[in-house]
Scaffold this motif. Structure first.
Motif, PDB file in Angstrom:
ATOM      1  N   TYR A 252       0.878  -1.169   0.000  1.00 43.18           N
ATOM      2  CA  TYR A 252       0.000   0.000   0.000  1.00 43.18           C
ATOM      3  C   TYR A 252       0.912   1.214   0.000  1.00 43.18           C
ATOM      4  N   LEU A 253       0.394   2.351  -0.442  1.00 42.89           N
ATOM      5  CA  LEU A 253       1.249   3.536  -0.530  1.00 42.89           C
ATOM      6  C   LEU A 253       0.569   4.700   0.165  1.00 42.89           C
ATOM      7  N   ARG A 254       0.998   4.932   1.411  1.00 42.46           N
ATOM      8  CA  ARG A 254       0.470   6.057   2.178  1.00 42.46           C
ATOM      9  C   ARG A 254       1.577   6.802   2.900  1.00 42.46           C
ATOM     10  N   THR A 255       2.527   6.061   3.458  1.00 42.30           N
ATOM     11  CA  THR A 255       3.577   6.673   4.270  1.00 42.30           C
ATOM     12  C   THR A 255       4.925   6.621   3.567  1.00 42.30           C
ATOM     13  N   LEU A 256       5.882   7.341   4.127  1.00 37.61           N
ATOM     14  CA  LEU A 256       7.238   7.305   3.597  1.00 37.61           C
ATOM     15  C   LEU A 256       7.803   5.893   3.685  1.00 37.61           C
ATOM     16  N   ASP A 257       7.539   5.204   4.770  1.00 34.91           N
ATOM     17  CA  ASP A 257       7.996   3.813   4.892  1.00 34.91           C
ATOM     18  C   ASP A 257       7.381   2.941   3.804  1.00 34.91           C
ATOM     19  N   ASP A 258       6.094   3.183   3.483  1.00 33.94           N
ATOM     20  CA  ASP A 258       5.456   2.434   2.401  1.00 33.94           C
ATOM     21  C   ASP A 258       6.197   2.643   1.085  1.00 33.94           C
ATOM     22  N   SER A 259       6.530   3.897   0.795  1.00 31.87           N
ATOM     23  CA  SER A 259       7.208   4.209  -0.460  1.00 31.87           C
ATOM     24  C   SER A 259       8.609   3.609  -0.487  1.00 31.87           C
ATOM     25  N   ARG A 260       9.307   3.690   0.632  1.00 34.00           N
ATOM     26  CA  ARG A 260      10.643   3.085   0.708  1.00 34.00           C
ATOM     27  C   ARG A 260      10.582   1.583   0.458  1.00 34.00           C
ATOM     28  N   ALA A 261       9.609   0.918   1.082  1.00 37.43           N
ATOM     29  CA  ALA A 261       9.479  -0.533   0.918  1.00 37.43           C
ATOM     30  C   ALA A 261       9.157  -0.894  -0.523  1.00 37.43           C
ATOM     31  N   LEU A 262       8.308  -0.095  -1.141  1.00 36.02           N
ATOM     32  CA  LEU A 262       7.944  -0.341  -2.540  1.00 36.02           C
ATOM     33  C   LEU A 262       9.152  -0.162  -3.451  1.00 36.02           C
ATOM     34  N   ILE A 263       9.927   0.902  -3.211  1.00 32.21           N
ATOM     35  CA  ILE A 263      11.134   1.142  -4.012  1.00 32.21           C
ATOM     36  C   ILE A 263      12.118  -0.015  -3.846  1.00 32.21           C
ATOM     37  N   ALA A 264      12.276  -0.483  -2.625  1.00 31.51           N
ATOM     38  CA  ALA A 264      13.190  -1.599  -2.387  1.00 31.51           C
ATOM     39  C   ALA A 264      12.743  -2.838  -3.145  1.00 31.51           C
ATOM     40  N   ASN A 265      11.433  -3.065  -3.230  1.00 32.40           N
ATOM     41  CA  ASN A 265      10.910  -4.247  -3.924  1.00 32.40           C
ATOM     42  C   ASN A 265      11.050  -4.134  -5.430  1.00 32.40           C
ATOM     43  N   THR A 266      11.091  -2.903  -5.956  1.00 29.61           N
ATOM     44  CA  THR A 266      11.219  -2.739  -7.408  1.00 29.61           C
ATOM     45  C   THR A 266      12.564  -3.233  -7.928  1.00 29.61           C
ATOM     46  N   LYS A 267      13.560  -3.276  -7.077  1.00 32.51           N
ATOM     47  CA  LYS A 267      14.901  -3.641  -7.527  1.00 32.51           C
ATOM     48  C   LYS A 267      14.983  -5.079  -8.014  1.00 32.51           C
ATOM     49  N   ASN A 268      14.075  -5.932  -7.530  1.00 32.42           N
ATOM     50  CA  ASN A 268      14.078  -7.334  -7.941  1.00 32.42           C
ATOM     51  C   ASN A 268      12.776  -7.725  -8.625  1.00 32.42           C
ATOM     52  N   SER A 269      12.062  -6.723  -9.159  1.00 30.91           N
ATOM     53  CA  SER A 269      10.767  -6.987  -9.789  1.00 30.91           C
ATOM     54  C   SER A 269      10.783  -6.592 -11.255  1.00 30.91           C
ATOM     55  N   LYS A 270      10.108  -7.378 -12.055  1.00 31.67           N
ATOM     56  CA  LYS A 270       9.984  -7.082 -13.480  1.00 31.67           C
ATOM     57  C   LYS A 270       8.543  -6.830 -13.894  1.00 31.67           C
ATOM     58  N   ARG A 271       7.595  -7.359 -13.089  1.00 27.26           N
ATOM     59  CA  ARG A 271       6.186  -7.251 -13.463  1.00 27.26           C
ATOM     60  C   ARG A 271       5.367  -6.836 -12.247  1.00 27.26           C
ATOM     61  N   ALA A 272       4.528  -5.852 -12.424  1.00 32.48           N
ATOM     62  CA  ALA A 272       3.716  -5.347 -11.311  1.00 32.48           C
ATOM     63  C   ALA A 272       2.250  -5.285 -11.705  1.00 32.48           C
ATOM     64  N   VAL A 273       1.399  -5.541 -10.739  1.00 31.79           N
ATOM     65  CA  VAL A 273      -0.038  -5.349 -10.905  1.00 31.79           C
ATOM     66  C   VAL A 273      -0.487  -4.293  -9.910  1.00 31.79           C
ATOM     67  N   VAL A 274      -1.129  -3.260 -10.407  1.00 29.17           N
ATOM     68  CA  VAL A 274      -1.717  -2.224  -9.556  1.00 29.17           C
ATOM     69  C   VAL A 274      -3.212  -2.482  -9.497  1.00 29.17           C
ATOM     70  N   ILE A 275      -3.719  -2.757  -8.316  1.00 27.61           N
ATOM     71  CA  ILE A 275      -5.148  -3.025  -8.132  1.00 27.61           C
ATOM     72  C   ILE A 275      -5.825  -1.728  -7.736  1.00 27.61           C
ATOM     73  N   GLY A 276      -6.599  -1.172  -8.660  1.00 30.27           N
ATOM     74  CA  GLY A 276      -7.273   0.100  -8.423  1.00 30.27           C
ATOM     75  C   GLY A 276      -6.764   1.184  -9.341  1.00 30.27           C
ATOM     76  N   GLY A 358      -4.350   0.162  -4.640  1.00 25.92           N
ATOM     77  CA  GLY A 358      -4.754   1.570  -4.581  1.00 25.92           C
ATOM     78  C   GLY A 358      -6.249   1.666  -4.757  1.00 25.92           C
ATOM     79  N   ILE A 359      -6.989   1.071  -3.803  1.00 29.76           N
ATOM     80  CA  ILE A 359      -8.448   0.979  -3.938  1.00 29.76           C
ATOM     81  C   ILE A 359      -9.162   2.016  -3.082  1.00 29.76           C
ATOM     82  N   GLY A 360      -8.418   3.054  -2.685  1.00 30.53           N
ATOM     83  CA  GLY A 360      -9.035   4.141  -1.950  1.00 30.53           C
ATOM     84  C   GLY A 360      -8.582   4.228  -0.506  1.00 30.53           C
ATOM     85  N   VAL A 361      -9.037   5.277   0.156  1.00 36.08           N
ATOM     86  CA  VAL A 361      -8.737   5.485   1.565  1.00 36.08           C
ATOM     87  C   VAL A 361     -10.025   5.826   2.291  1.00 36.08           C
ATOM     88  N   GLN A 362      -9.982   5.743   3.605  1.00 33.73           N
ATOM     89  CA  GLN A 362     -11.125   6.160   4.414  1.00 33.73           C
ATOM     90  C   GLN A 362     -10.637   7.042   5.551  1.00 33.73           C
TER      91      GLN A 362
END
Length: 506
Positions: A252-276, A358-362
């Motif tokens: 999920y992408l809401r916090t700086l830690d979320d973005s950092r974790a996502l960036i770290a995962n991109t280094k070993n990823s070739k295919r992504a699915v964004v839900i939403g 990315g299916i929304g926030v509440q």
């Protein structure tokens, strides 16, 4: 967006320019001592200020002059031409102000001068302590405004985050795309909060509010007293409720830690699915494509963002993404996630090393609800952003306020709105009576195309389009019963600013 200073152009104001070159109500771009400077004339007065917006270095010369103010064309920050003060978020810092000297018919720019910003309210002597729950856009802007208004009491920000207030919009845009370093992300340095005597307590969760004793209870059992309280708890992502949603490659992408974790995962990823296919989902998709990752976007609708922007801009955004290789799967939803696959309701299976939801926030209203505040699709506030309990205010994603432009109570989840509400709430907590009447504004970035949106249109019965969305050059007006509710623009920054001014004057 660019982190670079503007290229210097125009006349050297140290050598002087004819006064006739500066028309009333107009601006002239030039330079002084290696800095881009604006000369502006309002009636008989001439002003000189720095020409670079302090938010993202936008070119103020391409913005709009309104009275004795100038507005940035990129994200609608507003500055005083008299003092350089940042009057409206998202800019928090002033621009430079210069002394003017006029000799005969020639105007010269001289040295920089310090001018005091206008104090909007004399702080209420009964308010000696302000507590702010939440360290996001609204909370940070409120704390800063309290000090700008010369409030001498204690200011405490209680933030559940583990990082000082940061530039949240960048998390799905340039930072995630790899175009912005982490140095850009903090809004302020630790020294700033120390100098301003703003007590920021990180990793601090508030679990209860006592509206009678005027204190909050923290998770560790301690208490913090307040004379005035601002709730700025923001929003939380809606979580997936399907098999595999808890796997480690699901983000999920809401916090700086979320973005950092996502960036770290991109280094070993070739295919992504964004839900939403939400704003956050699409901006994430664009950023992942910038990292050369194959991206698939899944959504139940027929086109992206149609509910907010309409069919025409929805088709434009889809085309922009498809031109860059994003693959859409519309009219379906994800029903299961495996270690290397996402299964759709349609039966399709999409290979994925990385999944982003990315299916929304509440709105995070649990604390306010438990305290007995009035809740109705958010925390209900009046025009001064005060809740149903006197002395307690709400701002940002949780606040539902009476919008004078649409004529209805609304709640929006936009960064600039949150900052501006934080600023207004701060003034009102000190005894001011400043209605929050700014027209909501947000921007959304899709590769090299930015959509700017002013106003708020939950429903409309007519759309007027000037220009051509397929050419990425248009103005889209949303109307209901002949009343303009919102204006979206692409490549027409001045028209977006003019729409904002029209909303303010209506």
């Amino acid at each position: 967006m660019s982190s670079n200073e503007q290229q210097l152009s125009g006349p050297d104001f140290a050598r002087g320019v004819p006064a006739s070159d500066i028309a009333d109500g107009k601006m002239l771009l030039g330079q002084f001592n290696g800095e881009a400077v604006l000369l502006a004339k309002a009636g008989a007065e001439i002003f000189a200020v720095g020409a670079t917006c302090t938010h993202y270095n936008g070119p103020l010369a391409e913005g709009l002059m309104v009275g004795d103010t100038v507005r940035c064309p990129w994200h609608h920050a507003c500055f005083s031409l008299r003092t350089g003060e940042a009057l409206r978020a998202p800019a928090l810092n002033p621009v430079s102000c210069f002394r003017i000297e006029q000799s005969g018919e020639t105007v010269f720019v001289r040295e920089k001068i310090e001018k005091s910003p206008k104090q909007q309210v004399k702080p209420d002597s009964h308010v000696r302590s302000v507590v702010i729950v939440g360290g996001g856009a609204a909370g940070n802007a409120a704390a800063e405004m309290l000090r700008r208004q010369e409030f001498k009491g204690t200011v405490t920000i209680l933030s559940a985050d583990d990082a000082l207030p940061y530039d949240r919009p960048n998390l799905s845009k340039d930072y995630l795309a790899g175009n912005a370093s982490e140095d850009w992300i903090p809004l302020r340095t630790p020294d700033f909060y120390n100098e301003q005597k703003i007590d920021v307590r990180l990793k601090t969760r508030v679990v209860a509010i006592d509206t009678v004793e005027r204190e909050v209870t923290l998770a560790d059992g301690s208490h913090v007293a307040f004379d005035a309280l601002l709730l700025a708890t923001g929003a939380v992502p809606v979580r997936l409720d399907i098999p595999g949603a808890g796997l480690p490659h699901v983000h999920y992408l809401r916090t700086l830690d979320d973005s950092r974790a996502l960036i770290a995962n991109t280094k070993n990823s070739k295919r992504a699915v964004v839900i939403g296919a939400s704003f956050i989902g699409l901006e994430t998709a664009a950023s992942l494509r910038a990292r050369d990752i194959e991206v698939h976007v899944v959504g139940p609708q027929s086109r992206p963002l149609e509910r907010v922007l309409g069919a025409e801009l929805g088709d434009m955004i889809r085309a922009i993404h498809e031109e860059r290789g994003v693959v859409f799967h519309f009219g379906t939803t994800a029903v299961a996630i495996d270690e290397d696959m996402v299964t759709l309701k349609s039966g399709d299976r999409i290979p994925a090393d990385l999944v982003v939801a990315g299916i929304g926030v509440q709105p995070d209203t649990a604390l306010a609800k438990a305290a007995g505040l009035t809740i109705d699709n958010g925390v209900v506030v009046d025009q001064y952003l005060q809740t149903s309990v006197p002395g307690i205010y709400a701002a940002g994603d949780i606040a539902r306020w009476p919008d004078p432009h649409s004529g209805a109570p609304i709640r929006v989840e936009h960064w600039v709105v949150a900052e501006r509400q934080g600023q207004a709430a701060a003034i009102n907590m000190l005894g001011g009576r400043q209605p929050f009447d700014a027209a909501p504004f947000f921007w959304s970035q899709h590769f090299d195309v930015t959509v700017s949106y002013v106003g708020h249109a939950e429903k409309w019965d007519k759309i007027e389009i000037d220009g051509d969305p397929s050419s990425r050059d248009c103005k889209v007006t949303y109307l209901k019963s002949g009343r303009t509710l919102a204006v979206a623009t692409v490549s027409r920054d001045i028209e977006s600013l003019r729409a904002e001014v029209e909303f303010e004057s209506s």
